[in-house]
Design a protein around this motif. Sequence first.
Motif, PDB file in Angstrom:
ATOM      1  N   GLY A   1       0.801  -1.225   0.000  1.00 25.17           N
ATOM      2  CA  GLY A   1       0.000   0.000   0.000  1.00 25.17           C
ATOM      3  C   GLY A   1       0.826   1.263   0.000  1.00 25.17           C
ATOM      4  O   GLY A   1       2.039   1.254   0.149  1.00 25.17           O
ATOM      5  N   ARG A   2       0.107   2.367  -0.188  1.00 28.00           N
ATOM      6  CA  ARG A   2       0.706   3.693  -0.215  1.00 28.00           C
ATOM      7  C   ARG A   2       0.429   4.368   1.114  1.00 28.00           C
ATOM      8  O   ARG A   2      -0.698   4.344   1.614  1.00 28.00           O
ATOM      9  N   ALA A   3       1.449   5.004   1.682  1.00 22.17           N
ATOM     10  CA  ALA A   3       1.285   5.691   2.960  1.00 22.17           C
ATOM     11  C   ALA A   3       2.356   6.748   3.110  1.00 22.17           C
ATOM     12  O   ALA A   3       3.361   6.747   2.387  1.00 22.17           O
ATOM     13  N   GLY A   4       2.149   7.641   4.046  1.00 20.15           N
ATOM     14  CA  GLY A   4       3.134   8.666   4.339  1.00 20.15           C
ATOM     15  C   GLY A   4       2.891   9.262   5.712  1.00 20.15           C
ATOM     16  O   GLY A   4       1.765   9.257   6.210  1.00 20.15           O
ATOM     17  N   PHE A   5       3.961   9.754   6.314  1.00 19.99           N
ATOM     18  CA  PHE A   5       3.855  10.359   7.638  1.00 19.99           C
ATOM     19  C   PHE A   5       4.909  11.443   7.795  1.00 19.99           C
ATOM     20  O   PHE A   5       5.939  11.438   7.117  1.00 19.99           O
ATOM     21  N   ALA A   6       4.642  12.398   8.698  1.00 19.45           N
ATOM     22  CA  ALA A   6       5.607  13.433   9.034  1.00 19.45           C
ATOM     23  C   ALA A   6       6.568  12.879  10.070  1.00 19.45           C
ATOM     24  O   ALA A   6       6.161  12.146  10.975  1.00 19.45           O
ATOM     25  N   ALA A   7       7.853  13.217   9.933  1.00 17.51           N
ATOM     26  CA  ALA A   7       8.853  12.682  10.851  1.00 17.51           C
ATOM     27  C   ALA A   7       9.945  13.698  11.128  1.00 17.51           C
ATOM     28  O   ALA A   7      10.392  14.400  10.226  1.00 17.51           O
ATOM     29  N   THR A   8      10.350  13.751  12.381  1.00 20.16           N
ATOM     30  CA  THR A   8      11.552  14.498  12.754  1.00 20.16           C
ATOM     31  C   THR A   8      12.671  13.539  13.149  1.00 20.16           C
ATOM     32  O   THR A   8      13.824  13.938  13.208  1.00 20.16           O
TER      33      THR A   8
ATOM     34  N   HIS B   1       6.463  24.280   3.319  1.00 21.84           N
ATOM     35  CA  HIS B   1       5.753  23.005   3.454  1.00 21.84           C
ATOM     36  C   HIS B   1       5.075  22.794   4.809  1.00 21.84           C
ATOM     37  O   HIS B   1       4.661  21.676   5.118  1.00 21.84           O
ATOM     38  N   ALA B   2       4.930  23.834   5.617  1.00 18.42           N
ATOM     39  CA  ALA B   2       4.375  23.661   6.966  1.00 18.42           C
ATOM     40  C   ALA B   2       2.972  23.040   6.925  1.00 18.42           C
ATOM     41  O   ALA B   2       2.676  22.113   7.694  1.00 18.42           O
ATOM     42  N   GLU B   3       2.100  23.513   6.063  1.00 18.53           N
ATOM     43  CA  GLU B   3       0.738  22.964   6.013  1.00 18.53           C
ATOM     44  C   GLU B   3       0.753  21.513   5.539  1.00 18.53           C
ATOM     45  O   GLU B   3       0.011  20.682   6.062  1.00 18.53           O
ATOM     46  N   LEU B   4       1.581  21.188   4.573  1.00 17.34           N
ATOM     47  CA  LEU B   4       1.690  19.812   4.109  1.00 17.34           C
ATOM     48  C   LEU B   4       2.186  18.906   5.245  1.00 17.34           C
ATOM     49  O   LEU B   4       1.689  17.790   5.425  1.00 17.34           O
ATOM     50  N   CYS B   5       3.109  19.398   6.038  1.00 20.02           N
ATOM     51  CA  CYS B   5       3.613  18.625   7.170  1.00 20.02           C
ATOM     52  C   CYS B   5       2.501  18.385   8.194  1.00 20.02           C
ATOM     53  O   CYS B   5       2.386  17.293   8.754  1.00 20.02           O
TER      54      CYS B   5
END
Length: 178
Positions: free
Chosen positions: A43-50, A91-95
Motif C-alpha cells: 500500500g501507499r502511505a506517508g507520515f511526518a517525521a523528525t 511546506h508547513a501545512e503539508l507537514c
Amino acid sequence: METSQSLNVEVIDNSEQYRRDYRNAMARLGAGTNIVTTDGSAGRAGFAATAVCSVTDTPPTLLVCLNRGSSAYAAVHGNRTLCVNVLGGEHAELCRIFGGGTPVDQRFDTVAWAASETGCPRLPDALVSFDCRISSMTACGTHDIALCEVQAITIGEAKSALIYFERRYHAICREGEL
C-alpha cells in the motif's frame, strides 16, 4: 531578559507524568521536518517525521524511526522501501496534513507527487529526497528503528528549511536571506 527554567526529572519510572515531562523536554530539541512516503504491494502511505538522521556515507544510510501504532506502519514494514522528503519553509501545512488527523488516502491529494526510483512518492519541490530500501528494522519501545540504504538522491533548490521546535513549525533561511 529571559530567564531559564530548570526542570529536574528523575528517570525512575514510566509514569504518565514522566512521559509527559519527557515529551515536553523533547519539544525543545529543534529538528528538521520530513515527509516519509512508501508505495508498493503493501500500500501507499506517508507520515511526518523528525526522527531521521544520517548513519554513514559508506554505504549511504539513514535512520528513520516509525511508531508501530501509526497508520503508515504496515505499508512501510511490508514494502521495505521509503522516500525521505526533506521539507522547506513553504511546506508547513503539508507537514501538518501528514502529521496525523488527515486520512491516509487523502494526504497525497494536496500536491502533485513524482515517483522515485523505488516507486515511492517523491515531493518534487523538497529540499532533498532520499529514496531508500530498508535494510533492517529493530524494535525499541513503541517504535521501530529502520536502517535505510539510500538508492537515489534528488536535490532541490534550497530556499529555507522547516524546523519543528516547541510544537510549532519555523522556517529558517541562510544568513542574510528571507
